[in-house]
Write an enzyme that holds these catalytic residues in place. Structure first.
Site, PDB file in Angstrom:
ATOM      1  N   HIS A 111      16.113 -15.307  21.664  1.00 13.61           N
ATOM      2  CA  HIS A 111      15.243 -16.173  22.462  1.00 13.61           C
ATOM      3  C   HIS A 111      16.064 -17.210  23.235  1.00 13.61           C
ATOM      4  CE1 HIS A 111      11.632 -14.448  21.046  1.00 13.61           C
ATOM      5  NE2 HIS A 111      11.555 -15.062  19.884  1.00 13.61           N
TER       6      HIS A 111
ATOM      7  N   HIS B 240      17.115 -13.322  15.674  1.00 12.84           N
ATOM      8  CA  HIS B 240      15.863 -13.294  16.461  1.00 12.84           C
ATOM      9  C   HIS B 240      15.771 -14.530  17.352  1.00 12.84           C
ATOM     10  CE1 HIS B 240      11.405 -12.352  16.776  1.00 12.84           C
ATOM     11  NE2 HIS B 240      11.464 -13.594  17.254  1.00 12.84           N
ATOM     12  N   GLU B 241      15.970 -15.696  16.763  1.00 16.38           N
ATOM     13  CA  GLU B 241      15.837 -16.932  17.534  1.00 16.38           C
ATOM     14  C   GLU B 241      16.962 -17.087  18.551  1.00 16.38           C
ATOM     15  OE1 GLU B 241      13.065 -18.130  17.256  1.00 16.38           O
ATOM     16  OE2 GLU B 241      12.466 -17.323  15.310  1.00 16.38           O
TER      17      GLU B 241
END
Length: 272
Positions: free
Chosen positions: A173, A169-170
């Site tokens: 980003h 997820h990160e």
């Protein structure tokens, strides 16, 4: 760097870093009239941090400690086990960086854009949760900062698969930021944050059916994946300083939904 933007968003960014622990009557309400953070009061909650942990645990089992007190007890145990949790998190992190197909793929795509993520800037730390006077508990499992890298909240990670999803997820980003220079705080346009949150929840695996069903108790078959992605994106946008309320968060997520939900870059499709 390119000036092109992901889908409808002209920028995108996630919110890094853990929040601070709670406080009640001594804590001033944040800007915008948000609920106060609750601080433990043994006379009110029944939880006394000066008492042995097993005594407090027994009091929870017998109903002598309130739900608020149980929250503060949980946070106290996280503080006590911080070093152990971080060591375990770092072991799982190192495995993912070396062996996880998703994580190694994203590392390479990030490197292609001139970035680098490794054990030096993917760090495991304890992240204090917050309990507000409206009864809401605010936790996070990770965060991304363009200046510092990826934070993994060691005390909130359940197992290696959970860390793999959080890290993916990160890293989405991070890829978005390198590709499009996301406006994380929403100073320019909250649609940037909405787009990157949609993409990160969609591509990381955190909304796969098995995670929703067995971890979060959501056994819905129809639209489960889309509902999970939308819900998590709305929650993340609401945490942005420039977001006024849940109505605005839902609005901006809806504005970019079609284009951002269909944008699977740097993957060819949704694998997880």
């Amino acid at each position: 760097m390119t000036s092109q933007t992901p889908a409808d968003a002209s920028d995108a960014q996630p919110q890094p870093g853990p929040s601070t622990g709670g406080a009640q009557d001594t804590t001033q309400p944040p800007q915008g009239g948000l609920p106060r953070i609750l601080k433990n009061d043994p006379a009110r909650t029944g939880f006394d941090p000066r008492t042995a942990w097993w005594v407090n645990y027994f009091k929870i089992l017998t109903g002598s400690i309130t739900a608020e007190g149980a929250f503060h007890y949980r946070e106290s145990r996280y503080r006590a086990h911080e070093a152990r949790d971080c060591r375990r998190c770092e072991q799982w992190r190192d495995w993912c960086l070396a062996h996880s197909p998703t994580v190694t793929f994203l590392r390479q795509r990030i490197a292609d854009l001139g970035g680098e993520l490794d054990a030096r800037n993917v760090v495991c730390r304890r992240c204090p949760a917050r309990l507000t006077e409206d009864g809401a508990v605010h936790r996070q499992s990770g965060g991304f900062s363009p200046d510092h890298g990826v934070l993994v909240c060691a005390n909130e990670i359940r197992d290696r698969r959970h860390l793999e999803d959080t890290l993916a997820h990160e890293m989405v980003h991070a890829w978005d930021h390198l590709r499009w220079k996301v406006d994380w705080s929403g100073d320019k346009d909250l649609r940037h944050a909405a787009c990157t949150e949609i993409r990160a929840s969609m591509l990381s695996g955190e909304c796969r059916w098995t995670r929703e069903a067995f971890t979060r108790g959501n056994w819905t078959l129809t639209q489960q994946f889309q509902d999970c992605v939308r819900k998590r994106a709305v929650q993340s946008v609401m945490a942005r300083p420039r977001c006024k309320d849940d109505v605005q968060a839902v609005k901006v997520v809806n504005q970019v939904w079609d284009s951002c939900f269909s944008d699977t870059r740097p993957f060819d499709e949704v694998y997880r």
